[in-house]
Design an enzyme around this catalytic site. Sequence first.
Site, short mmCIF file in Angstrom:
data_model
loop_
_atom_site.label_atom_id
_atom_site.label_comp_id
_atom_site.label_asym_id
_atom_site.label_seq_id
_atom_site.Cartn_x
_atom_site.Cartn_y
_atom_site.Cartn_z
CG HIS A 1 -44.18 93.42 -151.08
ND1 HIS A 1 -43.23 93.58 -150.08
CD2 HIS A 1 -45.16 92.64 -150.56
CE1 HIS A 1 -43.64 92.92 -149.00
NE2 HIS A 1 -44.79 92.34 -149.26
CB CYS B 1 -40.32 99.08 -148.27
SG CYS B 1 -40.24 98.29 -149.85
N1 ARG Z 1 -37.81 91.89 -145.67
C1 ARG Z 1 -39.13 92.41 -145.92
C2 ARG Z 1 -40.03 91.31 -146.46
O1 ARG Z 1 -39.55 90.45 -147.17
C3 ARG Z 1 -39.05 93.58 -146.84
C4 ARG Z 1 -40.36 94.26 -147.04
C5 ARG Z 1 -40.33 95.34 -148.08
N2 ARG Z 1 -41.55 96.02 -148.15
C6 ARG Z 1 -42.21 96.39 -149.27
N3 ARG Z 1 -43.26 97.11 -149.14
N4 ARG Z 1 -41.82 96.01 -150.45
O2 ARG Z 1 -41.19 91.23 -146.18
#
Ligand code: ARG
Length: 275
Positions: free
Chosen positions: A168, A261
């Site tokens: 992300h 996150c």
């Molecule tokens: N386990 C989640 C996923 O893989 C973690 C999300 C983390 N969020 C972020 N905004 N980076 O989607």
Amino acid sequence: MPMFTRPTILMCPPDFYGIEYEINPWMNRSVPSDLAKSREQWQALHDLLVSLGVDVRLMPAAEGLPDLVFTANAGLVWRETVFLASFRHAARQGETPLDATWFESQGFRIESLPAGMNFEGAGDALFCGDTLYAGYLVRSDASAMQWLGDRMGCRVIPLQLTDDRFYHLDTCFCPLAHDTAIWHPLAFDDYARRAVSQIPNLIAVSEAEAARFACNAVVVGRDVVLNAGCPQLEADLRANGFTPHATELGEFLKAGGSAKCLTLRLDGEDAAVWL
Ligand code: ARG
């Protein structure tokens, strides 16, 4: 229409948080999270944000949706509108109806992207000044970002993410002010690196601290909240006139997440960077 008089952030308690599937390289079902520790770390982040003057709103956790705790992915808030996420992985798609219900109950206008476009909310869409920097490839689609730019009438700079560990945009890029940002250059392709390099003040994060999710910081004016264990970035932030606040978030790193996150700006993602 919701009204905000101070920085306002959405969080969701980790009541049903856990490592139940593997959709990024950090997640490993044989390395589970500890519920008591997760609760403590989440509460400490919550209390730290409150102490910095943030109005923290909560949405209820839900059984069977362990990643609901990562509210950054619920959508992108822009003025009175929330553009809801459309998750790439089936494991997270069940979050969206709950997010929709919550935003509706708070008076937001809800918009969804056209069918077939994936978009993972503020996790991949961050304003620096009035430009939207948009991560794509791993989770969100470039077409989704262009669609959003049209809807918001803003300039979009799509940034291709090349390292699955930084899946992300908010894992490798963090705007601090209209002309200042934190980034981890190795997470981007050449074109994206050149595009980010147009930002006048860039603080580069080392590989080691990027892996501690240094870039996944919450910005509240001049205060920057981030995971513990990133001393170099803390020093660089101080040298640039920001005040770092480190808090341990190791339980959430196990799912591939950290401070940013676990939060979503409700007074507009663009409000995070007023300076
Ligand atoms: N386990 C989640 C996923 O893989 C973690 C999300 C983390 N969020 C972020 N905004 N980076 O989607």
